[in-house]
Design an enzyme around this catalytic site. Structure first.
Site, mmCIF file in Angstrom:
data_model
loop_
_atom_site.group_PDB
_atom_site.id
_atom_site.type_symbol
_atom_site.label_atom_id
_atom_site.label_comp_id
_atom_site.label_asym_id
_atom_site.label_seq_id
_atom_site.Cartn_x
_atom_site.Cartn_y
_atom_site.Cartn_z
ATOM 1 N N SER A 141 31.934 28.991 45.747
ATOM 2 C CA SER A 141 31.496 28.545 44.676
ATOM 3 C C SER A 141 29.986 28.181 45.196
ATOM 4 O O SER A 141 30.283 27.385 46.279
ATOM 5 C CB SER A 141 31.859 27.787 43.799
ATOM 6 N N TYR A 154 36.447 19.678 42.246
ATOM 7 C CA TYR A 154 36.127 21.116 41.940
ATOM 8 C C TYR A 154 35.425 21.682 43.559
ATOM 9 O O TYR A 154 35.808 22.546 44.014
ATOM 10 C CB TYR A 154 35.490 21.637 41.015
HETATM 11 N N1 NAD Z 1 31.419 31.088 36.205
HETATM 12 C C1 NAD Z 1 30.884 30.555 37.154
HETATM 13 O O1 NAD Z 1 29.920 30.130 36.970
HETATM 14 C C2 NAD Z 1 31.313 30.439 38.556
HETATM 15 C C3 NAD Z 1 30.407 29.940 39.619
HETATM 16 C C4 NAD Z 1 30.916 29.899 40.892
HETATM 17 C C5 NAD Z 1 32.098 30.222 41.058
HETATM 18 N N2 NAD Z 1 33.167 30.422 40.016
HETATM 19 C C6 NAD Z 1 34.336 30.889 40.661
HETATM 20 O O2 NAD Z 1 34.746 32.237 40.051
HETATM 21 C C7 NAD Z 1 36.222 32.348 39.780
HETATM 22 C C8 NAD Z 1 36.285 33.208 38.537
HETATM 23 O O3 NAD Z 1 35.701 32.187 37.675
HETATM 24 P P1 NAD Z 1 35.402 32.947 36.218
HETATM 25 O O4 NAD Z 1 34.061 32.083 35.876
HETATM 26 O O5 NAD Z 1 35.444 34.244 36.013
HETATM 27 O O6 NAD Z 1 36.419 32.123 35.490
HETATM 28 P P2 NAD Z 1 37.588 32.960 34.074
HETATM 29 O O7 NAD Z 1 38.149 31.782 33.476
HETATM 30 O O8 NAD Z 1 36.764 33.411 33.115
HETATM 31 O O9 NAD Z 1 38.610 33.515 35.074
HETATM 32 C C9 NAD Z 1 39.521 32.947 35.923
HETATM 33 C C10 NAD Z 1 40.782 33.453 35.718
HETATM 34 O O10 NAD Z 1 41.749 33.057 36.428
HETATM 35 C C11 NAD Z 1 43.116 32.767 36.116
HETATM 36 N N3 NAD Z 1 43.807 31.658 36.391
HETATM 37 C C12 NAD Z 1 43.535 30.542 36.283
HETATM 38 N N4 NAD Z 1 44.641 29.720 36.872
HETATM 39 C C13 NAD Z 1 45.420 30.635 37.430
HETATM 40 C C14 NAD Z 1 46.715 30.576 37.916
HETATM 41 N N5 NAD Z 1 47.243 29.259 38.240
HETATM 42 N N6 NAD Z 1 47.252 31.669 38.645
HETATM 43 C C15 NAD Z 1 46.655 33.061 38.047
HETATM 44 N N7 NAD Z 1 45.471 32.949 37.353
HETATM 45 C C16 NAD Z 1 44.996 31.900 37.002
HETATM 46 C C17 NAD Z 1 42.598 32.441 34.455
HETATM 47 O O11 NAD Z 1 43.812 32.820 33.589
HETATM 48 C C18 NAD Z 1 41.297 33.396 34.135
HETATM 49 O O12 NAD Z 1 41.794 34.618 33.839
HETATM 50 C C19 NAD Z 1 36.687 30.922 39.861
HETATM 51 O O13 NAD Z 1 37.359 30.855 41.342
HETATM 52 C C20 NAD Z 1 35.511 29.931 39.937
HETATM 53 O O14 NAD Z 1 35.792 28.810 40.245
HETATM 54 C C21 NAD Z 1 32.612 30.735 38.723
#
Ligand code: NAD
Length: 272
Positions: A141, A154
């Site tokens: 991230s 985080y």
């Molecule tokens: N959205 C943002 O702005 C952003 C920015 C930087 C990094 N990220 C990273 O990108 C990745 C995806 O984020 P997103 O925004 O798509 O989130 P999201 O919540 O839309 O998707 C994350 C998915 O991971 C699944 N998940 C969570 N815990 C789990 C577990 N223990 N076992 C299996 N699956 C699990 C959830 O059910 C969900 O479907 C994450 O790692 C997040 O930290 C997101």
């Protein structure tokens, strides 16, 4: 590595960025194993994909080491040998400073983001090393190189994911396995709700937890295309969004100034 017709494992395939990675890979002709803790979300991904037997879904909690270790043979049974792992699943923490963050919340975010990453990578790496060419990618991230107030643990987990993945890159340099670490900036998803976290009232409905203020949020669809293109080009570092690019540059040139900038823009996350 061209991902067409390859077998690709995608974690977090039920929502947000992971779902879009699954859909884009299927569009490009890959066969995909989508993994998530939420069965209903995986069903929605499958319905959106309509990809028949090129998509298989697996409900697994990646914090459960035994369940994660049991996964590779199940995937191979259904789709054949695995060529790539794109590990997207992750959660954020409640928006509170470290001094007020309870150990239950700390352990949860460390377990999902760090131990989950270790479990899934260790489970699939032996399979990848057996392939003529293969790839492993993890999602860190922008918050893993630039601290966001109220997301300190985080950020620490995402910094750990980045360094672990860079360590893998070094260890795997003389092998057939390529490595990428993905650093999204602010991407439009429902990560706050999916993480079971309340968005502080001070934050507008549009702003995400990693919203860098001055930059437009990237859509999950665009993020997926950037991620897959980056992997196909064999990039080690894949920045998603102009915010991630610009702030990584600023962090290197003016480390303290970049932290002050983010602190000013994001301190409302900690407002009562
Ligand atoms: N959205 C943002 O702005 C952003 C920015 C930087 C990094 N990220 C990273 O990108 C990745 C995806 O984020 P997103 O925004 O798509 O989130 P999201 O919540 O839309 O998707 C994350 C998915 O991971 C699944 N998940 C969570 N815990 C789990 C577990 N223990 N076992 C299996 N699956 C699990 C959830 O059910 C969900 O479907 C994450 O790692 C997040 O930290 C997101």
């Amino acid at each position: 590595m061209d991902l067409r017709e390859r077998v690709v494992v995608v974690t977090g395939g039920g929502n947000g960025i992971g779902r879009q990675v699954v859909l884009e890979l299927l569009r490009r002709g890959a066969r995909v194993a989508a993994i998530d803790i939420r069965a209903d979300s995986l069903d929605e991904t499958a319905a959106a994909a309509g990809a028949g037997d090129r998509l298989a879904t697996f409900v697994v909690d990646i914090t459960d080491r035994e369940a994660t270790e049991a996964l590779p043979p199940e995937v191979v049974d259904v789709l054949g040998p695995v060529d790539a792992l794109i590990h997207v699943a992750g959660i954020i923490q409640p928006f509170v400073p470290l001094k007020d963050l309870g150990y239950d919340a700390i352990e949860r975010v460390v377990n999902v983001n760090l131990y989950g990453t270790i479990h899934i990578v260790k489970a699939f790496l032996p399979l990848l090393l057996d392939r003529p060419i293969a790839h492993v990618a993890t999602v860190s991230s922008m918050g893993g190189f630039l601290p966001v107030p109220g997301q300190t643990i985080y950020g620490a987990t995402k910094a750990a994911v980045k360094l672990m993945t860079e360590g893998l890159y070094s260890e795997l340099l003389d092998t057939n396995v390529g490595v990428s670490v993905i650093m999204p900036g602010s991407v439009s998803t429902e990560i706050t709700a999916n993480s079971g976290v309340d968005l502080p009232a001070a934050v507008s409905a549009q702003a995400g937890p990693e919203d860098a203020g001055r930059f437009p949020m990237t859509s999950a669809e665009d993020a997926a295309a950037i991620i897959i293109d980056g992997i196909e080009k064999g990039r080690l570092h894949i920045h998603v969004g102009r915010d991630s690019w610009m702030l990584s540059l600023l962090k290197r040139v003016a480390p303290k100034r970049s932290m002050h900038l983010i602190q000013r823009q994001m301190k409302s996350l900690l407002a009562p």
